[in-house]
Design a protein around this motif. Structure first.
Motif, PDB file in Angstrom:
ATOM      1  N   GLY B  73     -13.387  11.057 -23.667  1.00  0.00           N
ATOM      2  CA  GLY B  73     -13.695   9.670 -23.981  1.00  0.00           C
ATOM      3  C   GLY B  73     -12.487   8.784 -24.224  1.00  0.00           C
ATOM      4  N   GLN B  74     -11.296   9.390 -24.377  1.00  0.00           N
ATOM      5  CA  GLN B  74     -10.103   8.596 -24.646  1.00  0.00           C
ATOM      6  C   GLN B  74      -9.296   8.389 -23.364  1.00  0.00           C
ATOM      7  N   PRO B  75      -8.858   7.175 -23.075  1.00  0.00           N
ATOM      8  CA  PRO B  75      -8.005   6.979 -21.907  1.00  0.00           C
ATOM      9  C   PRO B  75      -6.664   7.697 -22.103  1.00  0.00           C
ATOM     10  N   VAL B  76      -6.234   8.411 -21.092  1.00  0.00           N
ATOM     11  CA  VAL B  76      -4.952   9.120 -21.171  1.00  0.00           C
ATOM     12  C   VAL B  76      -4.169   8.853 -19.902  1.00  0.00           C
ATOM     13  N   SER B  77      -2.841   8.946 -20.012  1.00  0.00           N
ATOM     14  CA  SER B  77      -2.057   8.985 -18.788  1.00  0.00           C
ATOM     15  C   SER B  77      -1.361  10.337 -18.769  1.00  0.00           C
ATOM     16  N   ILE B  78      -1.507  11.030 -17.667  1.00  0.00           N
ATOM     17  CA  ILE B  78      -0.964  12.392 -17.564  1.00  0.00           C
ATOM     18  C   ILE B  78       0.304  12.318 -16.728  1.00  0.00           C
ATOM     19  N   ALA B  79       1.453  12.400 -17.405  1.00  0.00           N
ATOM     20  CA  ALA B  79       2.726  12.150 -16.723  1.00  0.00           C
ATOM     21  C   ALA B  79       3.280  13.403 -16.053  1.00  0.00           C
ATOM     22  N   SER B  80       2.907  14.567 -16.537  1.00  0.00           N
ATOM     23  CA  SER B  80       3.499  15.795 -15.999  1.00  0.00           C
ATOM     24  C   SER B  80       2.525  16.949 -16.182  1.00  0.00           C
ATOM     25  N   PRO B  81       2.730  18.032 -15.413  1.00  0.00           N
ATOM     26  CA  PRO B  81       1.888  19.212 -15.609  1.00  0.00           C
ATOM     27  C   PRO B  81       1.948  19.725 -17.048  1.00  0.00           C
ATOM     28  N   ALA B  82       3.124  19.604 -17.674  1.00  0.00           N
ATOM     29  CA  ALA B  82       3.235  20.079 -19.051  1.00  0.00           C
ATOM     30  C   ALA B  82       2.277  19.309 -19.947  1.00  0.00           C
ATOM     31  N   GLN B  83       2.195  17.996 -19.709  1.00  0.00           N
ATOM     32  CA  GLN B  83       1.311  17.176 -20.521  1.00  0.00           C
ATOM     33  C   GLN B  83      -0.151  17.527 -20.237  1.00  0.00           C
ATOM     34  N   ALA B  84      -0.450  17.804 -18.982  1.00  0.00           N
ATOM     35  CA  ALA B  84      -1.809  18.194 -18.621  1.00  0.00           C
ATOM     36  C   ALA B  84      -2.185  19.476 -19.355  1.00  0.00           C
ATOM     37  N   ARG B  85      -1.244  20.439 -19.401  1.00  0.00           N
ATOM     38  CA  ARG B  85      -1.510  21.699 -20.090  1.00  0.00           C
ATOM     39  C   ARG B  85      -1.741  21.451 -21.564  1.00  0.00           C
ATOM     40  N   GLU B  86      -0.961  20.535 -22.128  1.00  0.00           N
ATOM     41  CA  GLU B  86      -1.117  20.224 -23.546  1.00  0.00           C
ATOM     42  C   GLU B  86      -2.514  19.683 -23.854  1.00  0.00           C
ATOM     43  N   LEU B  87      -3.005  18.833 -22.953  1.00  0.00           N
ATOM     44  CA  LEU B  87      -4.351  18.295 -23.130  1.00  0.00           C
ATOM     45  C   LEU B  87      -5.395  19.408 -23.065  1.00  0.00           C
ATOM     46  N   GLY B  88      -5.105  20.432 -22.283  1.00  0.00           N
ATOM     47  CA  GLY B  88      -6.073  21.502 -22.101  1.00  0.00           C
ATOM     48  C   GLY B  88      -6.569  21.613 -20.673  1.00  0.00           C
ATOM     49  N   VAL B  89      -5.731  21.218 -19.735  1.00  0.00           N
ATOM     50  CA  VAL B  89      -6.081  21.366 -18.323  1.00  0.00           C
ATOM     51  C   VAL B  89      -5.242  22.502 -17.738  1.00  0.00           C
ATOM     52  N   GLY B  90      -5.883  23.478 -17.132  1.00  0.00           N
ATOM     53  CA  GLY B  90      -5.175  24.562 -16.463  1.00  0.00           C
ATOM     54  C   GLY B  90      -5.454  24.475 -14.975  1.00  0.00           C
ATOM     55  N   MET B  91      -4.495  24.936 -14.178  1.00  0.00           N
ATOM     56  CA  MET B  91      -4.650  24.765 -12.730  1.00  0.00           C
ATOM     57  C   MET B  91      -4.302  26.063 -12.023  1.00  0.00           C
ATOM     58  N   VAL B  92      -5.119  26.460 -11.069  1.00  0.00           N
ATOM     59  CA  VAL B  92      -4.818  27.603 -10.204  1.00  0.00           C
ATOM     60  C   VAL B  92      -4.647  27.056  -8.797  1.00  0.00           C
ATOM     61  N   PHE B  93      -3.418  27.080  -8.314  1.00  0.00           N
ATOM     62  CA  PHE B  93      -3.136  26.467  -7.022  1.00  0.00           C
ATOM     63  C   PHE B  93      -3.580  27.373  -5.883  1.00  0.00           C
ATOM     64  N   GLN B  94      -3.763  26.749  -4.722  1.00  0.00           N
ATOM     65  CA  GLN B  94      -4.160  27.496  -3.527  1.00  0.00           C
ATOM     66  C   GLN B  94      -2.993  28.333  -3.021  1.00  0.00           C
ATOM     67  N   HIS B  95      -1.821  27.706  -2.984  1.00  0.00           N
ATOM     68  CA  HIS B  95      -0.629  28.448  -2.589  1.00  0.00           C
ATOM     69  C   HIS B  95       0.119  28.777  -3.862  1.00  0.00           C
ATOM     70  N   PHE B  96       0.187  30.063  -4.166  1.00  0.00           N
ATOM     71  CA  PHE B  96       0.725  30.465  -5.455  1.00  0.00           C
ATOM     72  C   PHE B  96       2.215  30.221  -5.505  1.00  0.00           C
ATOM     73  N   SER B  97       2.666  29.688  -6.626  1.00  0.00           N
ATOM     74  CA  SER B  97       4.098  29.468  -6.793  1.00  0.00           C
ATOM     75  C   SER B  97       4.664  30.613  -7.611  1.00  0.00           C
ATOM     76  N   LEU B  98       4.524  31.842  -7.079  1.00  0.00           N
ATOM     77  CA  LEU B  98       4.985  33.009  -7.832  1.00  0.00           C
ATOM     78  C   LEU B  98       6.348  33.460  -7.321  1.00  0.00           C
ATOM     79  N   PHE B  99       7.062  34.160  -8.206  1.00  0.00           N
ATOM     80  CA  PHE B  99       8.368  34.709  -7.844  1.00  0.00           C
ATOM     81  C   PHE B  99       8.178  36.180  -7.502  1.00  0.00           C
ATOM     82  N   GLU B 100       8.396  36.510  -6.229  1.00  0.00           N
ATOM     83  CA  GLU B 100       8.104  37.874  -5.791  1.00  0.00           C
ATOM     84  C   GLU B 100       9.018  38.906  -6.428  1.00  0.00           C
TER      85      GLU B 100
END
Lengths: 304, 528
Positions: B73-100
Motif C-alpha cells: 500500500g505504500q509507494p516505493v521506488s526501487i533503486a537497486s536489487p539490494a533495495q528490492a531484497r530489503e523490501l522482501g522481493v526475491g528473484m530467480v533469473f532465467q539465466h543463472f548468474s552463478l560462478f562455476e
C-alpha cells in the motif's frame, strides 16, 4: 655439500615463487599481465640504486616493491581504465621495463652492491640440517613463505578473496552482484607488481648483489609459466618454484661437472614442463573449470 | 481467492500505470498489476511482450519512466536489487548468474552480508534446501551440477533472504516434468507460508495447473487478468497472441514411404569426459514421417545430432544410411550433397555467425551443396553475391522473417526470426532428410508455430524429418512417431498417438525399452 646446493636452490627459487605468487593473484582476478619480466627488472634496479645510495638494503627492498607496483599501475591504467588489450600491453610493459631499467641503472653498472644479510634465529638455526636451511635466511625468503600462507588464506578463506575469485570466474555476474570489478582488479594488479618488484629486489640484493643490465634473465617468464604450472593454486607455486629453481641450479652444476646435457635443454625444461601441465589440466574439463579463471585476459566493460 | 481479492484485500504489491520507454519505444506501457499475499500469480506473454522489462523494474534493475509501484500500500521506488531484497522481493533469473568455479555455499555467500561466516551460510543452505525439498550440498562445485540443481541454488539464495514475494522467470524451461513437479510442490509450500509468487511463463498448462491468477501482457500492455483455471489454453493463448495461434495442421498420412534415413546399432564413445556416449542407437525414418526424439537436456541429444549430421562422423560406415547409402564416415558436406539438411541447436555461433549478414550466413551453410548457384565456375570460385542475396530474400519471404534492412547481421534479428531463417535456409533446398535439434528453443509462439508447420509440410511433401526436442508440447504437435533418448540410449519409436505424457516422462527418466520394463512403467503410470 648437499646443504650448500640446497641453499643455492632456495636462493634461485625465491624470486620465482614471489613473482609467480603476485601474478597468481593478478590472474585470479581475471587479468593477464605478461609484464612480469619488466616489473621485476624495474624492482631490481630501484632496489639496487636505493640500497647503494642509502646503504640500507631494507630501504632497497621498499624501493623495489614500490618500483614494481608503480610500473604495474601503468599496466592497470592502460588495461583496466582504458581497456587496452592485456596481452599487447603486458608485452609492451616487459620491453619498456627492460629499456627503462637499463637507462636508470647505467651509472650503477659495476658498482659494489649492498648485500641483504641473513636473519639468524638463535636457537632454531642450531637444529641439525634444517636449522641452517630454514632459519638462517634473509628477510625476502621469510617473506616468500609468509606470502604463500597469506595469499592462500586470502583467496580461499577471506570474503574479499572470494570476491576476487568470483570476478576472475565471471566478471559480468560479479558486476551484477554489485562487486566493484575494476577496483578489485587494480588492487590485484598492484599486488602483482609489488611482488614482481620484491622478486627483482631479491635478485639485485641477495642473488647477485650488483646491477647488471637484463639481470632478470627471463625469470619473469618462468614465473608466468609457473602460475600455469601451479594451476593457480598458491601451494603448488612453492613446489613448482623449487623445482624450477633446482633445474636452474642443476643446469649450472651440470655444466661445471661436464655432464653431457646441453644447457639449452635444461633452460627450456620449465617451459616444457608447463606445456605438459597445460595438456594434463586441459584434458580434465572439471579441474580446468574449477581452477582456471574463466575471464582471464578478457576486457571488462560494464553495461551502461 | 481471486474473488476475495477483488473486494479490496490489501495487495502485497501493486503496480499502477507503470511505463518504461527505451527511446520512443514503450517496452511497458501503462501496466497495472496486483499481487495478493499468498497467491501464485502468473505473468503470461510472448517473447518481447514486456515481461522481463516489468520484472526488472520490480527488482530494481531498471527504473520506470512513469507510473508507481506500491509495496503493501505504500509507494516505493526501487533503486537497486539490494533495495528490492530489503523490501522482501526475491528473484530467480532465467539465466543463472552463478560462478562455476565456486562452491554452492560460496556462490550464495557472495550475495549475502559479508559479516555472516561461510560455515554458517553452508549450514543454513543445507537445512533450508532440505526443508523445501530442494536438496543441495553447499560444498559442491557449481561446475559439477545439473541445470536443475543450479536453479535450486538460485531459489535457495532467494529464500535465504526470507522474501515476501518471489519472482521466478521461466523456471521450468530447463527442468524435466518430474523436476518441475517438485518445484511446484516447493511453490505450494511457499504459498502455504503466506508468501507470494510471481510466476513468469509461456507454458499455458503449467500456469493453469499452479497459478491462482494470471496477468497477460502483449506488446507492453495488459490484455487481461483472469483465473487461469477458468480458461482454456486456447483462450489464454488468444490473450497472449492477440489472435488465435494458427493451429498446426497435420494430416495422418501413416508414413509408409521408402526409408530415407536408417540408423542401426550406432555406438559412439564420448568425445570428452562430460559428453554422453551413444549406445546401440537404431532408428528408421520413412518418407512422410516426423520422428520426434524426446529427452531431458544432456542425455545425448547433441551427440546424436553430431552423429546424424556428420559433424563428427562415426566409425562404422554402415551404421548411418541416408537414402540407402552408407554415410557413417562421410562428413557433413557429403551428407548434404545426398539431399540431407541439418539445423543445429545453437543459433548463435553454431548455426549462424552473429556478426555476419544473413546472405553470408546462407553462403557459409550452402557454399558446398549449392556451389553451382552461388559460386562461379573455374578455379577462382568467385561468390555470386546477387544470387546469394536473392536466395536469402526468398527464404525470408517464405518463412516470414522480420528484419530491419535489406540484409542485416544475423545477430540483429530476434531469436524467433533468426531461427525461422536458419530453418528456412535448409527447407529452401527441399531436403529429403532433415534433422533439426531443438527447433523452437526460446522462440516466441508465433515463430514456433510457423517453424513447426514448415516441418510438417516438408514431411508431407515426402521427406523424412527428425526433430530432437525437449518441448513435449512441440513433440505432440509435430510428430508422427516418438522415441525417447536417455543416457545415450534411444528407445524404440512409438506411434505418436500411443504414448501418454506419463509414459514419456518415465522413458525420459531412464526406464528403457525392454517390454517388461515398459509394461511395468505403464502399470506404475496407471497406478497413480
Amino acid at each position: 655439500m648437499f646443504e650448500a646446493i640446497l641453499l643455492t636452490v632456495m636462493t634461485a627459487a625465491t624470486p620465482l615463487v614471489i613473482a609467480a605468487l603476485g601474478e597468481l593473484v593478478t590472474e585470479r582476478s581475471g587479468v593477464l599481465n605478461l609484464g612480469v619480466e619488466g616489473m621485476m627488472i624495474m624492482g631490481a634496479v630501484c632496489a639496487f640504486a636505493t640500497a647503494h645510495m642509502t646503504g640500507s638494503p631494507y630501504l632497497g627492498i621498499l624501493a623495489g616493491i614500490g618500483g614494481g607496483a608503480l610500473f604495474s599501475l601503468l599496466f592497470g591504467f592502460l588495461t583496466l581504465t582504458l581497456v587496452a588489450n592485456q596481452v599487447a600491453t603486458g608485452l609492451a610493459l616487459t620491453i619498456l621495463g627492460l629499456g627503462v631499467s637499463g637507462q636508470l641503472g647505467e651509472s650503477f653498472v659495476g658498482l659494489a652492491g649492498t648485500k641483504l644479510q641473513p636473519i639468524v634465529f638463535p636457537v632454531l638455526s642450531d637444529i641439525p640440517f634444517i636449522g641452517r636451511v630454514l632459519f638462517a635466511q634473509d628477510l625476502i625468503f621469510y617473506l616468500s613463505i609468509v606470502l604463500i600462507i597469506g595469499v592462500n588464506w586470502f583467496l580461499f578463506k577471506s570474503r574479499t578473496g572470494l570476491k576476487m575469485r568470483a570476478i576472475g570466474d565471471n566478471h559480468g555476474s560479479a558486476h551484477a552482484l554489485g562487486i566493484n570489478v575494476v577496483r578489485t582488479r587494480y588492487l590485484a594488479v598492484l599486488f602483482g607488481g609489488a611482488c614482481a618488484g620484491l622478486a627483482g629486489a631479491q635478485l639485485s640484493l641477495v642473488y647477485t648483489p650488483q646491477w647488471v643490465e637484463n639481470m632478470s634473465a627471463g625469470r619473469g617468464w618462468i614465473a608466468l609459466a609457473l602460475v600455469v604450472f601451479a594451476s593457480w593454486r598458491p601451494w603448488r607455486i612453492l613446489a613448482g618454484g623449487y623445482l624450477f629453481g633446482a633445474v636452474t641450479i642443476g643446469q649450472l652444476h651440470a655444466q661445471a661437472f661436464g655432464v653431457g646435457i646441453p644447457s639449452q635443454f635444461l633452460s627450456a625444461l620449465p617451459y616444457a614442463a608447463t606445456i605438459v601441465v597445460l595438456v594434463i589440466i586441459s584434458h580434465n574439463r572439471r579441474t580446468t573449470l574449477i581452477n582456471t579463471p574463466a575471464s582471464l585476459g578478457k576486457p571488462f566493460v560494464p553495461d551502461r | 481467492m481471486s474473488s476475495s481479492q477483488d473486494q479490496g484485500e490489501p495487495s502485497l504489491l501493486s503496480v499502477r500505470r507503470l511505463t518504461k520507454l527505451f527511446g520512443s519505444f514503450a517496452a511497458c506501457d501503462g501496466i497495472d498489476l496486483d499481487i495478493a499475499p499468498g497467491e501464485i500469480h502468473a505473468l503470461l506473454g510472448e517473447n518481447g511482450a514486456g515481461k522481463s522489462t516489468l520484472v526488472k523494474m520490480l527488482f530494481g534493475v531498471l527504473q520506470p519512466s512513469a507510473g508507481q509501484i506500491l509495496w503493501q500500500g505504500q509507494p516505493v521506488s526501487i533503486a537497486s536489487p539490494a533495495q528490492a531484497r530489503e523490501l522482501g522481493v526475491g528473484m530467480v533469473f532465467q539465466h543463472f548468474s552463478l560462478f562455476e568455479a565456486l562452491t554452492v555455499g560460496e556462490n550464495i555467500a557472495l550475495s549475502l552480508d559479508p559479516k555472516i561466516s561461510l560455515s554458517k551460510i553452508s549450514d543454513e543452505v543445507a537445512s533450508l534446501s532440505r526443508a523445501y525439498g530442494l536438496p543441495l550440498d553447499p560444498k559442491a562445485h557449481v561446475a559439477d551440477l545439473s541445470v536443475g540443481e543450479r536453479q535450486r541454488i538460485e531459489i535457495v539464495r532467494a529464500l535465504l533472504q526470507n522474501p515476501k514475494l518471489i519472482i521466478l522467470d521461466e523456471p521450468t524451461s530447463v527442468l524435466t516434468p518430474q523436476e518441475a513437479e517438485r518445484l511446484f510442490e516447493t511453490l505450494f509450500k511457499l504459498k502455504a507460508e503466506g508468501r507470494s509468487v510471481l510466476y513468469i511463463s509461456h507454458r499455458l498448462d503449467e500456469v493453469r495447473q499452479i497459478c491462482d491468477r494470471a496477468t497477460v501482457l502483449r506488446h507492453g500492455k495488459v490484455t487481461g487478468t483472469c483465473d487461469p483455471r477458468q480458461e482454456t489454453p486456447a483462450s489464454l493463448a488468444r490473450m497472449m497472441v492477440g489472435s488465435d495461434v494458427a493451429a498446426v495442421h497435420r494430416e495422418e498420412l501413416g508414413a509408409t514411404g521408402e526409408t530415407l534415413l536408417e540408423v542401426s546399432g550406432m555406438s559412439v564413445a564420448a568425445r570428452t569426459p562430460f559428453a554422453v556416449s551413444l549406445k546401440d542407437v537404431s532408428m528408421t525414418v520413412r518418407a512422410g514421417e516426423v520422428l520426434a526424439i524426446a529427452g531431458v537436456a544432456g542425455n545425448g541429444q547433441g551427440e546424436l545430432f553430431d552423429a546424424l549430421s556428420g559433424e563428427y562422423p562415426v566409425p562404422d560406415d554402415n551404421s548411418v544410411k541416408i537414402r540407402g547409402k552408407a554415410v557413417g564416415r562421410t562428413r557433413i558436406n557429403g551428407r548434404r550433397l545426398l539431399g540431407a539438411g541439418f539445423v543445429p541447436e545453437e543459433r548463435h555461433g553454431h548455426a549462424a555467425v552473429a556478426q555476419m549478414s544473413l546472405s553470408d550466413n546462407l553462403l557459409l551453410a550452402r557454399a558446398h551443396s549449392d556451389r553451382k548457384a552461388f559460386l562461379s565456375s573455374g578455379f577462382a570460385k568467385v561468390i555470386r553475391h546477387g544470387a546469394v542475396k536473392a536466395a536469402a530474400a526468398r527464404i525470408c519471404q517464405a518463412m516470414d522473417v522480420r528484419k530491419s534492412g535489406e540484409d542485416p547481421a544475423a545477430g540483429s534479428l530476434s531469436g524467433g526470426n533468426l531461427q525461422k531463417f536458419i530453418v528456412g535456409r535448409e527447407l529452401d533446398r527441399q531436403p529429403s532428410v532433415l534433422v533439426v535439434n531443438q527447433p523452437t528453443w526460446g522462440v516466441d509462439a508465433g515463430a514456433a508455430s510457423r517453424i513447426r508447420q514448415a516441418l510438417i509440410d516438408l514431411a508431407n511433401s515426402g521427406s523424412a524429418v527428425v526433430v530432437i526436442s525437449q518441448d513435449l508440447d512441440e513433440i505432440f504437435e509435430v510428430a508422427t512417431s516418438i522415441a525417447v533418448i536417455s543416457e545415450g540410449r534411444l528407445s524404440k519409436a512409438y506411434p505418436a498417438g500411443e504414448l501418454s505424457l506419463e509414459r514419456i516422462g518415465l522413458l525420459m527418466g531412464g526406464i528403457h525399452d525392454s517390454t517388461r520394463n515398459a509394461s511395468q512403467a505403464e502399470e506404475a503410470a496407471h497406478a497413480h
